[in-house]
Structures are given as structure tokens and as C-alpha cells.
Enzyme design. Structure first.
Site, short mmCIF file in Angstrom:
data_model
loop_
_atom_site.label_atom_id
_atom_site.label_comp_id
_atom_site.label_asym_id
_atom_site.label_seq_id
_atom_site.Cartn_x
_atom_site.Cartn_y
_atom_site.Cartn_z
N LEU A 196 0.77 -1.16 0.00
CA LEU A 196 0.08 -0.04 -0.20
C LEU A 196 1.13 1.18 0.14
O LEU A 196 0.81 1.92 0.83
CB LEU A 196 -1.01 0.09 1.10
CG LEU A 196 -2.35 0.76 1.13
CD1 LEU A 196 -3.06 0.36 -0.12
CD2 LEU A 196 -2.99 0.53 2.43
N HIS A 197 1.73 1.41 -1.20
CA HIS A 197 2.39 2.56 -1.19
C HIS A 197 1.94 3.47 -2.24
O HIS A 197 1.43 3.19 -3.14
CB HIS A 197 4.04 1.90 -1.60
CG HIS A 197 4.70 1.14 -0.60
ND1 HIS A 197 5.20 1.63 0.46
CD2 HIS A 197 4.33 -0.20 -0.30
CE1 HIS A 197 5.85 0.76 1.20
NE2 HIS A 197 5.30 -0.19 0.92
N ALA A 198 2.53 4.73 -2.26
CA ALA A 198 2.13 5.57 -3.22
C ALA A 198 0.86 5.68 -3.84
O ALA A 198 -0.29 6.11 -3.31
CB ALA A 198 3.29 6.01 -4.13
#
Length: 86
Positions: A14-16
Site C-alpha cells: 500500500l505505497h504511493a
């Protein structure tokens, strides 16, 4: 209050971009929405909180919603997590 446990299977976690999409969807609901990860509870409507949680691929998180639209919020946010592809 409703909660649902979900495994984050997206290869980048759950990045950028996935986090931005998740927060954008969470902001559409009036319910208070939190994510529990690594024994921390964070505001799901804050991009800084979601990014700082460092939710990696393969992590299991608990999404909780409390409010008038909690059922719809849990369903939509689970859908976002489960269907995000990069």
C-alpha cells in the site's frame, strides 16, 4: 462499528499510488475509518498516515469503519485493496 481483515496482495503493498487511491475512496465516506497494521491504528483518510504505516505486500490489515455508511465503506475499501493491480 464494522471491521474486516484483508491481505494486501498488490506487489508494491500500500505505497504511493495504491495508497492515494485508497485514501481518495475512504474520503468519500462520512464514517470514521481506520486501518490497523503492525499493532498500530491509523486514520485511513490521511495519505501521510497510510504511507507512514509501511504496509507491504503480503501484509494483513484490518479496516474498520464506524458511522452511517460503514457497510458501504468496508465493502468499497476491501474491493480497492483486493482489486488493485500494478
Amino acid at each position: 462499528m464494522l471491521s474486516r481483515e484483508i491481505a494486501v496482495m498488490n506487489k508494491t503493498g500500500l505505497h504511493a499510488r495504491p495508497a492515494a487511491e485508497f485514501v481518495k475512496e475512504a474520503a468519500k465516506f462520512t464514517s470514521a475509518i481506520t486501518i490497523e497494521s503492525k499493532q498500530k491504528k491509523i486514520n485511513a483518510k490521511s495519505i501521510l498516515h497510510v504511507l507512514s504505516a509501511g504496509i507491504a505486500a503480503g501484509s494483513t490489515i484490518v479496516i474498520s469503519a464506524d458511522g452511517d455508511d460503514e457497510v458501504q465503506a468496508i465493502e468499497k475499501l476491501a474491493e480497492v485493496i483486493l482489486n488493485f493491480k500494478e
